[in-house]
Design an enzyme around this catalytic site. Structure first.
Site, mmCIF file in Angstrom:
data_model
loop_
_atom_site.group_PDB
_atom_site.id
_atom_site.type_symbol
_atom_site.label_atom_id
_atom_site.label_comp_id
_atom_site.label_asym_id
_atom_site.label_seq_id
_atom_site.Cartn_x
_atom_site.Cartn_y
_atom_site.Cartn_z
ATOM 1 N N GLY A 54 0.834 -1.149 0.026
ATOM 2 C CA GLY A 54 0.032 -0.069 0.046
ATOM 3 C C GLY A 54 0.783 0.997 -0.174
ATOM 4 C CB SER A 55 0.434 4.463 -1.679
ATOM 5 O OG SER A 55 0.859 4.229 -2.759
ATOM 6 C CG HIS A 57 3.819 2.239 4.165
ATOM 7 N ND1 HIS A 57 3.069 2.525 5.536
ATOM 8 C CD2 HIS A 57 3.024 1.345 3.479
ATOM 9 C CE1 HIS A 57 2.220 1.754 5.491
ATOM 10 N NE2 HIS A 57 1.986 1.102 4.506
ATOM 11 C CE LYS A 105 4.973 -2.815 3.874
ATOM 12 N NZ LYS A 105 4.583 -2.719 2.448
ATOM 13 C CG HIS A 219 -1.414 -0.646 7.433
ATOM 14 N ND1 HIS A 219 -0.558 -1.824 7.653
ATOM 15 C CD2 HIS A 219 -1.083 -0.302 6.253
ATOM 16 C CE1 HIS A 219 0.272 -2.368 6.715
ATOM 17 N NE2 HIS A 219 -0.223 -1.346 5.933
#
Lengths: 333, 333
Positions: A54-55, A57, A105, A219
């Protein structure tokens, strides 16, 4: 929600366009499906190293695309796994005939989609190997995970695998080395404030003015416990002791100490934490031979810090030191 | 106030201790008075380049100490000028017999204390030259300034002067080049949220949930106006147009475009701004030949962005590209 964005649905696409403009000699952006590859991809005969997730990070993973690190990165929407076809297309774009390592991950969606992409790649005659990163000692299972979450060690796995691939190592070797880095790395983080996913428009959780979340996920997932805010030295102990006890790290060993900012925490504070973490490591007889301090795997604008400790061997140090040229990590070139 | 710190009065000292531990081969920290010097200082026969100012803007200035950039940095307390004796001691520690350039952001306290330190150094037989940085087009005078404030161009002046000094240029040449960079650089910033000075314990100003401060200073000083939050593209226009009109930048020229995060703003958002800034520059006929994106001159955990545009010539580009090895900026080595 106060953010520098246009339509939330355009955030990742527009940021990728910005990266392409800012780093023209370094990387190329593919728009649909979205992925970044190093400018000279595919490199014939070299094992390719690919990661994604996911974006939100950043600089992970796109900021680590370039010589000596990642061949490709697949950004999903914010805090959302990339899709199998996205990963497949990126895999095809970087395969130089020697196979592709997928660094994943440990989050359920990522694991599933990378697995599917790996199978699709195999159907096309591309061999892939997966390195699963699950270094977070905070919790055993979590909101998005069976088993431990993958956090800070991901940066170290990407750097070391990238250097090994650059040095001409074979697919199985690069993957085995990546797994060894993951096995010898442990992390834990703490949040002082939440972050806001643009689509959601409000913070993903709430923290009182004197509270922190110990063992936070990247998250905003819950950690071990909610606690009263403490001085930085005490917080550093709260992170270092579970990390040190988990491997367990042994006196006399060499380590890489990585103090990571989760987003909003100033560098000044990260160095305060580094100082104490270094002292605690030294008190356990560990020799900090390499270090990294800064925001490298973030949670949007979350305030907080995570610590990653990697027990290194000679090979890991050699590949850590090898030249790297990416937007976010660069030396020797 | 939620920060990772122990006693607020120990913050800078502890952060410096952390820097020394994290970068042992790169820099040395002097505790009292507080300053950092590159590990091999003084470099015999080389012009030394020194900067300093209040802490809270990291990585500026300490993160830029090292080969090819600063010989020394003098951190004051948070948002507080370093003292004349502190600057003097650092000047003495890096003087290699060829003189010392002082790079000074235009704030009243900094200007006064650097001037005093320069006089004291002269009494000791050390020649200094001052490069004053005053690139912020937002306001003409401000809370802490007579004239314009020094902001993002400082990073560029430090890099380019550092490279010129490393290349063996004479004191007057390095200073003249630094002044030319300042004269050809313009900046402006915007804040979405305030920051909290640890000693004060509360935010330095207030912003409503839908407000932003246009033309913010790096200490939270007021800018041109308070405005309603707008989309990123519109905000980028609000920053770029005053910058472009001020020099004025001329079609056909080469520029370095620097999009700087003020602290809490995620990299993803900085690249969205970079994309639009690049488009606006191109529409004016400017060629973006170099770029820098990230948090390099910050205001603690303030959310916001500043843009710096530097009209470059061949010499500036050559020195920008020259090898640099510091904690926060590194390439070619």
């Amino acid at each position: 929600m106060k953010k520098l964005l246009n339509a939330p649905s355009d955030l990742v696409k527009e940021a990728l366009a910005g990266m392409a403009l800012a780093h023209p000699g370094l990387l190329r952006v593919h728009v649909d499906p979205a992925f970044l590859v190093r400018a000279d991809a595919p490199v014939r005969g070299k094992v390719a190293v690919l990661s994604g997730g996911g974006s939100g990070h950043e600089p992970l993973h796109g900021g680590f695309v370039g010589r000596g690190m990642l061949d490709a990165a697949c950004p999903g929407a914010v805090f959302t796994s990339p899709t199998p076809d996205q990963i497949l297309e990126a895999t095809r774009a970087v395969d130089g005939g020697a196979g592709v390592v997928h660094i994943v991950k440990n989050y359920t969606g990522d694991v599933m989609n990378f697995e599917m992409a790996g199978e699709l790649a195999r159907d096309l005659g591309i061999t892939t190997e997966t390195v699963l990163v699950n270094d977070d000692v905070a919790v055993e299972n979590s909101l998005y995970t069976a088993g431990r979450r993958g956090v800070g060690a991901t940066v170290l796995v990407e750097k070391i695998c990238g250097a090994a691939a650059e040095a001409g190592r074979a697919l199985a070797d690069v993957a085995a080395l990546g797994r060894r880095v993951n096995e010898h790395g442990r992390s834990m983080g703490i949040a002082l404030s939440p972050c806001t996913v643009p689509h959601a428009g409000k913070p993903s959780f709430e923290l009182g003015p004197d509270e922190m979340e110990v063992g936070i996920g990247i998250h905003g997932e819950p950690g071990r416990r909610r606690a009263k805010l403490e001085p930085a030295d005490r917080i550093t102990e709260m992170l270092m002791h579970p990390i040190l006890d988990d491997l367990p790290f042994q006196a006399g060993k060499d380590v890489l100490l990585f103090v990571n900012g989760l987003g909003a925490t100033p560098l000044l504070e990260l160095y305060v934490v580094f100082r104490k973490a270094h002292e605690i490591a030294a008190a356990r007889g560990l020799r900090v031979v390499r270090s990294l301090v800064g925001p490298y795997i973030t949670s949007l604008e979350m305030a907080g810090v995570s610590i990653t400790l990697l027990q290194v061997d000679e090979e890991m140090v050699r590949y850590w030191d090898a030249p790297v040229h990416t937007a976010a990590l660069r030396w020797g070139v």
